[in-house]
Design an enzyme around this catalytic site. Structure first.
Site, short mmCIF file in Angstrom:
data_model
loop_
_atom_site.label_atom_id
_atom_site.label_comp_id
_atom_site.label_asym_id
_atom_site.label_seq_id
_atom_site.Cartn_x
_atom_site.Cartn_y
_atom_site.Cartn_z
N ASP A 277 60.60 46.37 102.16
CA ASP A 277 59.03 46.60 102.78
C ASP A 277 58.09 46.71 101.40
O ASP A 277 57.90 46.02 100.81
CB ASP A 277 59.26 48.32 102.74
CG ASP A 277 59.56 49.10 104.12
OD1 ASP A 277 60.42 48.34 104.94
OD2 ASP A 277 59.80 50.15 104.00
N LYS B 64 54.01 46.31 106.06
CA LYS B 64 52.90 46.58 107.45
C LYS B 64 51.63 45.85 106.80
O LYS B 64 50.95 46.13 107.34
CB LYS B 64 52.96 47.60 107.62
CG LYS B 64 54.19 48.46 108.46
CD LYS B 64 54.23 49.59 109.38
CE LYS B 64 55.01 49.74 110.44
NZ LYS B 64 56.53 49.25 109.43
N MET C 229 49.97 60.11 101.21
CA MET C 229 49.25 59.72 102.57
C MET C 229 48.02 58.79 101.58
O MET C 229 48.73 58.36 101.16
CB MET C 229 48.01 60.79 102.68
CG MET C 229 47.30 60.97 101.15
SD MET C 229 47.82 61.43 99.37
CE MET C 229 46.35 61.11 98.86
N1 SAH Z 1 59.54 57.02 100.54
C1 SAH Z 1 58.48 56.53 99.35
C2 SAH Z 1 57.09 57.20 100.29
C3 SAH Z 1 56.56 56.34 101.59
S1 SAH Z 1 55.69 56.83 102.33
C4 SAH Z 1 58.81 57.50 98.23
O1 SAH Z 1 60.00 58.12 97.71
O2 SAH Z 1 58.31 57.18 97.10
C5 SAH Z 1 54.34 55.69 101.04
C6 SAH Z 1 53.58 56.77 101.02
O3 SAH Z 1 53.85 56.82 99.71
C7 SAH Z 1 51.91 55.95 100.48
O4 SAH Z 1 51.52 56.32 101.33
C8 SAH Z 1 51.67 56.40 98.94
O5 SAH Z 1 51.35 58.16 99.66
C9 SAH Z 1 53.25 57.28 98.71
N2 SAH Z 1 53.27 56.17 97.46
C10 SAH Z 1 54.59 55.42 97.04
N3 SAH Z 1 54.13 54.71 96.21
C11 SAH Z 1 53.51 55.09 95.38
C12 SAH Z 1 52.88 55.25 94.51
N4 SAH Z 1 53.51 53.66 93.41
N5 SAH Z 1 51.98 55.48 93.14
C13 SAH Z 1 50.93 56.26 94.35
N6 SAH Z 1 51.62 57.30 95.85
C14 SAH Z 1 52.80 55.86 96.68
#
Ligand code: SAH
Length: 494
Positions: A33, A55, A170
């Site tokens: 992803d 995406k 988000m």
């Molecule tokens: N499965 C992932 C979340 C996926 S949804 C998890 O457990 O972290 C994707 C969202 O995760 C993004 O829009 C953002 O809000 C957050 N996100 C993922 N990686 C991030 C990062 N390194 N820093 C800040 N937000 C992050």
């Protein structure tokens, strides 16, 4: 075969679990992803297929049904698949949907958890998601959806009353509307808020604000996705608990071009020092079939790379010969990495070059009488003749044994390489064949693409090769190792 749905952690490649790293290294296909660090993809086998299923970046993307079908098709064809997801696969990662689909289709799967950004992002900004006497609950909310949507799953009036910590995952464009929805539903406008962008990665930054100002603050500070918003009184602890780390490579976007098998340790070192690391191997190591020589005929073995150590010793050990075959023989290593590689096979080097090159070895051995010495050098096919010629001139009998060769990696292509070059400011070349292959892939188009970037040669042989091909502006590491490269980059401004 089997699909492993794997959480790769929030950004810093070292936050992956040992189990995930091991399984990625075994799988035939990696389906990944957005936001999966290059260094983690580099954990995969050299010959593993890598399929992008994210995406972003304007590339054509697959929808969830297509991804499900892809996983099922690959599994039915007998491949083992690492399905790589950022953070934890079951925290808003749609891992659950993929698992359900695989289960309905009787395809074997396993889930490997990861550290979610919902926990890591606050933590890396000095905010404990829960804290005795401040917050005894944690609510993780996806706010990708429009909070004003009438059929929302979210009950904003409940969220606004929550006394614990709210963590929103988000897009950055949602910050103001989340704050609005909470305020409209009665939350105190002075409730502390934090925004953490690119958490745990080299570009991490965060800001602290209060509910009524957080939307503006996000815009004023240019906060972009990926980011996490934290609402609650635990945010106040950030002042005391957040410690900015001074990292020497912070802010640099570095491209590592080493073979896949060596890329992980290099990228781990660079990212631990704050760099954002990209990996695009420019050479593949291919073992050559060779017969184990008559070991008793030699007095000395010289190893000029980690690859030579690995390939030669794997072959020896696979024939049920053990380290005793080197008993009484002198072992030389070109540098510390090669010395460490020998150590991993239970062998201590007797000597190491002062300057980590063939010239360095010759310099050391000049002090010795090599007449009648029988020396074996297992190494890459087509390596420079300098070492063998010099030792022969000093009276030694030298046998060169070609144990591997380097080639252009089959997946390397013009578009992919140009794309990764456009994202970095620093490119590391660790061998002349890597430099030559860069030119093979891009031809003379490479010159404008690397113009104004910091190009680093690990040592003089690589540097000379760059000059021969018309690249005159580069820096060269003083010691020919990864740490030497780090030293040469410290404080160097593009
Ligand atoms: N499965 C992932 C979340 C996926 S949804 C998890 O457990 O972290 C994707 C969202 O995760 C993004 O829009 C953002 O809000 C957050 N996100 C993922 N990686 C991030 C990062 N390194 N820093 C800040 N937000 C992050």
């Amino acid at each position: 075969m089997k699909v492993y749905i794997i959480g790769t952690g929030p950004g810093d490649p070292e936050l992956i679990t040992l189990k995930a790293a091991r399984i990625i290294g075994l799988c035939d296909v990696l389906v990944y992803d957005d936001l999966i660090p290059h260094a983690i993809l580099a954990l995969g086998r050299e010959d593993a297929f890598r399929i992008y299923a994210g995406k972003r970046g304007g590339k054509p993307h697959k929808n969830q049904d297509e991804i499900n079908m892809l996983l099922a098709d690959l599994a039915k064809k007998g491949y083992s698949i690492a399905r790589l997801k950022g953070g934890d696969p079951f925290v808003f990662g749609r891992g659950g949907e993929e698992a359900l689909f695989l289960s309905e289709n009787n395809i074997d799967f396993e889930i490997i958890p990861g550290i979610t950004s919902a926990i890591a992002a606050p933590m890396y900004a000095g905010i404990p998601p829960t804290h005795r006497s401040i917050s005894s609950s944690l609510h993780i909310v996806t706010a990708h959806e429009d909070p004003l949507k009438t059929d929302s799953f979210l009950d904003w009036s409940l969220l606004a009353k929550d006394k614990g910590t709210l963590v929103f995952l988000m897009g950055a464009s949602r910050i103001a509307s989340i704050a609005d929805s909470l305020i409209k539903n009665g939350m105190d406008v002075t409730t502390p808020c934090a925004l953490v962008q690119d958490a745990t990665g080299s570009r991490q930054r965060h800001i602290i604000s209060i509910l009524k100002d957080v939307g503006q603050a996000g815009i004023a500070h240019g906060i972009t996705s990926p980011c996490v918003m934290i609402v609650g009184h635990v945010v106040n602890l950030s002042k005391t608990l957040y410690k900015e780390r001074q990292l020497p490579l912070k802010g640099k976007n570095i491209l590592v071009t080493r073979p896949q098998t060596l890329a992980w340790s290099t990228s781990r070192l660079f990212s631990s020092l704050g760099a954002n690391v990209f990996v695009y191997p420019l050479i593949d190591i291919v073992e050559i079939a060779f017969d184990i020589p008559d070991m008793s005929a030699y007095d000395m073995f010289i190893f000029t790379s980690q690859n030579a150590v690995r390939v030669f010793l794997e072959k020896i050990y696979s024939c049920d010969i053990d380290a005793r075959t080197f008993s009484g023989k002198e072992l030389w290593a070109i540098g510390p990495k090669t010395r460490d590689a020998l150590k991993r096979y239970g062998l201590l080097a007797d000597g190491m070059a002062g300057v980590f090159s063939a010239e360095g070895i010759v310099e050391q051995l000049k002090k010795r009488d090599l007449k009648k010495m029988n020396i074996c050098i297992p190494r890459a096919k087509g390596a420079r003749p300098y070492l063998v010629d010099s030792l022969k001139k000093m009276g030694a009998n030298v046998d060169e044994l070609s144990v591997y060769e380097t080639r252009l990696p089959p997946h390397a292509d013009k578009g992919g390489f140009a794309d990764v070059l456009s994202k970095v400011d620093t490119v590391i070349f660790t061998s002349p064949s890597g430099v030559k292959n860069a030119f093979k892939i891009l031809g003379d188009d490479i010159k404008p693409l690397v113009d104004k970037k910091t190009l680093v040669a690990i040592g003089p042989v690589t540097g000379t090769c760059m000059e021969d091909l018309g690249i005159t502006s580069y820096i060269q590491a003083n010691t020919y190792t990864d740490s030497g490269i780090v030293d040469s980059l410290k404080g160097y401004k593009n």
